[in-house]
Design an enzyme around this catalytic site. Structure first.
Site, PDB file in Angstrom:
ATOM      1  N   HIS A 387     -13.854 -13.263  61.983  1.00 28.28           N
ATOM      2  CA  HIS A 387     -13.280 -13.639  60.684  1.00 28.28           C
ATOM      3  C   HIS A 387     -11.989 -12.845  60.408  1.00 28.28           C
ATOM      4  CE1 HIS A 387     -13.767 -14.861  56.352  1.00 28.28           C
ATOM      5  NE2 HIS A 387     -13.070 -13.748  56.169  1.00 28.28           N
ATOM      6  N   GLU A 388     -12.082 -11.514  60.525  1.00 28.82           N
ATOM      7  CA  GLU A 388     -10.925 -10.677  60.198  1.00 28.82           C
ATOM      8  C   GLU A 388      -9.785 -10.872  61.205  1.00 28.82           C
ATOM      9  OE1 GLU A 388     -10.727  -9.551  57.360  1.00 28.82           O
ATOM     10  OE2 GLU A 388     -12.838  -9.541  56.780  1.00 28.82           O
ATOM     11  N   HIS A 391      -7.752 -13.803  60.101  1.00 30.67           N
ATOM     12  CA  HIS A 391      -6.732 -13.393  59.120  1.00 30.67           C
ATOM     13  C   HIS A 391      -5.553 -12.734  59.827  1.00 30.67           C
ATOM     14  CE1 HIS A 391      -8.934 -14.118  55.455  1.00 30.67           C
ATOM     15  NE2 HIS A 391      -9.892 -13.260  55.724  1.00 30.67           N
ATOM     16  N   HIS A 394      -3.391 -15.108  61.727  1.00 28.18           N
ATOM     17  CA  HIS A 394      -2.638 -15.948  60.785  1.00 28.18           C
ATOM     18  C   HIS A 394      -1.359 -15.187  60.384  1.00 28.18           C
ATOM     19  CE1 HIS A 394      -2.928 -18.615  56.880  1.00 28.18           C
ATOM     20  NE2 HIS A 394      -1.849 -18.858  57.596  1.00 28.18           N
TER      21      HIS A 394
END
Length: 596
Positions: A387-388, A391, A394
């Site tokens: 998940h991190e 980020h 991105h």
């Protein structure tokens, strides 16, 4: 559970490398002085923002200052997060915060001055190729015109900046530094330390007594602070109401959505579509009760393992490799960037004494992103890493593709990339699994993702909407009022097969996101958009991957809704949420079949 290490005892390979931001404290001090010097030159531009040349010069200087202020703040704050009890970095963070407020104050004339220009002049700026780097900013300024105040009022509001951070800062100190939980007995009757980091681990214990003890210990501890924490949350809500009224918005919700240009329907659609889907959550609760074999399903049973003796111990090294395998559908370029993040000091891995709880990805434009973890060797921590890193990548893609101001993507988009990583990883794990127990474990895990990320975050979003409406109507947010609203929502969401413990009424007191108001709904919309993206990537292959990488490289160069729409996901309709609910229903059906 082992005693936590002090920060000074943590091995370097387990720490992020903040020297990539500043080599040392003296470099930081030098950069701080440089920004102060630049701030003193800002006034030279005041009263002159009526030509293309002066506007370009002003925006360029503003970007330079903002980028350096951000970098100074990120460095100080991330050091502070390594050990929240360290006074050096508490002081440095305050110093950086003050600089940020000074910068906002010094630059506060820019927007009102440009907006005082006649519309035709503003339109000419928007059309001028010399200002093409700032076209989106100028369009945004024009849209925000109705909510921008006079020069004097804007300067005054910028000074209030320091005060407005107080509720969140105070809550952070109560929650991270001062809050001490009692010791509890673990499965073997041994006294163990209960921390923010270990709480969820105890809730995942197969031993029901341990779960119940951890649950009660946490909420009884929060209940002792209920008056103080209700005061900080209430102060935060009142701060929001102050800003919304001063800036002439109909409500705090309208103000919160306006910045990203998100139609109010996106928020209300989410709550309405989830309400229509609550029977699915109730069906899942019924299944959970059956699988646990309990007469009553309690709130502390929500994280309990549903598969007997199935424990996935996944070391950090294994987690990295599995994530890389699971993200293969995104192509070589993405995987190579991921590996760079693993290898080059982006990640702070394990919990230590005083370290900030949870996980995040952060950083400043011009250097690579960073990820803070409190890693445990389990499936949940592997998904947190995926998940991190979503980020982080991105940010990595948008920072490399765009100039500073266009690279900053909105929080509305932020949760999409992180959750697409999780959806692809889960698809990989489910396809690879041949053991019915493992499959059941993964299905449960994924179903719980829907429960916690879509249903639970929507419940949080509804709670925020209700407490702001109460306060806007002049009602007091007492600890009792907050607990009553929160408890009733839990009853509604979890349905007839759940025994909703009174203690859960205190849960509002431990949610840091409530200090970042009307933020959490983005987890639910992000999860829905990500479910749609991952479906397209897996079904279409390269064309969908290209659209998705295009999305990652778009940063904040257009309105969030448009960026998603261009990449193939329309969030202005309930459809992506209904699509996500369709996936949730399939998971429950598969689980029901495996338990026949």
């Amino acid at each position: 559970m082992d005693q936590l290490l002090n920060r000074s005892e943590v091995s370097e390979d387990h720490q992020w490398n903040l020297q990539d931001l500043y080599a040392d404290q003296s470099n930081w001090d030098q950069a701080y002085a440089d920004v102060q010097k630049k701030l003193s030159t800002v006034t030279n531009l005041e009263g002159k923002l009526n030509t293309v040349k002066s506007v370009k010069e002003c925006f360029t200087l503003e970007d330079d200052i903002s980028n350096h202020v951000e970098r100074l703040y990120v460095y100080a704050h991330m050091h502070h997060d390594e050990d929240t009890t360290n006074p050096t970095y508490q002081a440095l963070t305050q110093k950086a915060k003050k600089l940020s407020v000074d910068a906002n104050e010094a630059l506060s004339f820019v927007t009102p001055e440009i907006l005082s220009l006649p519309d035709d002049k503003l339109d000419a700026f928007i059309a001028d190729s010399a200002l093409s780097d700032f076209k989106f900013t100028l369009q945004e300024m024009k849209r925000e015109k109705a909510h921008v105040l006079t020069k004097t009022e804007e300067a005054l509001l910028a000074q209030v900046g320091n005060l407005s951070q107080a509720p969140q800062t105070i809550f952070g100190m109560i929650n991270n530094a001062d809050m001490k939980f009692p010791k509890i007995k673990d499965e073997n009757g041994k006294e163990v330390e209960l921390t923010h980091g270990s709480y969820i681990q105890y809730l995942e214990s197969p031993n029901r007594e341990v779960r119940s003890r951890a649950f009660k210990a946490v909420y009884e501890t929060y209940a002792k602070q209920k008056n103080t924490i209700a005061a900080t949350l209430s102060a935060n809500v009142n701060k929001n109401i102050f800003y919304s009224r001063v800036r002439k918005y109909p409500s705090v919700l309208d103000m919160s959505l306006y910045g990203d240009n998100i139609p109010k329907e996106v928020y209300t659609n989410l709550i309405d579509t989830i309400h229509e889907s609550l029977p699915l959550l109730h069906r899942y609760m019924k299944l959970r009760k059956k699988l646990l074999g309990v007469d009553e399903l309690h709130m502390y049973d929500l994280f309990a393992p549903l598969v007997d003796e199935y424990k996935m111990d996944i070391t950090y090294e294994e987690a990295k490799k599995t994530i890389k395998d699971g993200l293969k559908p995104l192509g070589e370029d993405y995987l190579s960037a991921l590996q760079t993040g693993y290898d080059q000091g982006w990640i702070d891995i394990y919990e230590n004494e005083g370290k900030r709880t949870g996980a995040y990805s952060w950083g400043a434009y011009g250097t690579h992103p960073y990820v803070l973890l409190n890693h445990k060797d389990n499936l949940n921590s592997m998904f947190t890493l995926a998940h991190e890193m979503g980020h982080a990548l991105h940010s990595y893609y948008s920072d490399n593709a765009l100039k500073y101001r266009d690279a900053q993507y909105t929080i509305f988009l932020a949760e999409v990339a992180s959750t697409t990583n999780e959806a692809l990883l889960m698809d990989y794990l489910l396809k690879k699994s041949t053991d019915p127990k493992e499959k059941m474990y993964l299905l449960t895990y994924y179903a719980d993702q829907f429960r916690t990320t879509v249903f639970r975050q929507t419940m949080f979003a509804e709670f925020e909407k209700l407490i702001h409406e109460h306060a806007e109507q002049g009602e007091s947010l007492t600890p009792q009022a907050l607990s009553d609203i929160y408890y009733e929502l839990n009853l509604k969401y979890h349905g007839p097969d759940m025994t909703v413990d009174k203690d859960i009424g205190m849960e509002w007191a431990r949610i840091p996101h409530f200090y970042n108001s009307f933020y959490v709904y983005k987890y639910a919309t992000g999860f829905s958009a990500a479910t749609s993206f991952s479906k397209q990537i897996l079904e279409e292959g390269q064309p969908a991957v290209d659209r998705y990488l295009g999305f990652l490289k778009s940063g904040g160069s257009d309105y969030s809704i448009n960026i998603l729409s261009k990449a193939g996901v329309d969030m202005s309709s309930p459809q992506p949420i209904r699509d996500a609910m369709g996936v949730f229903e399939q998971l429950i059906t598969q689980m029901e079949q495996l338990t026949k």
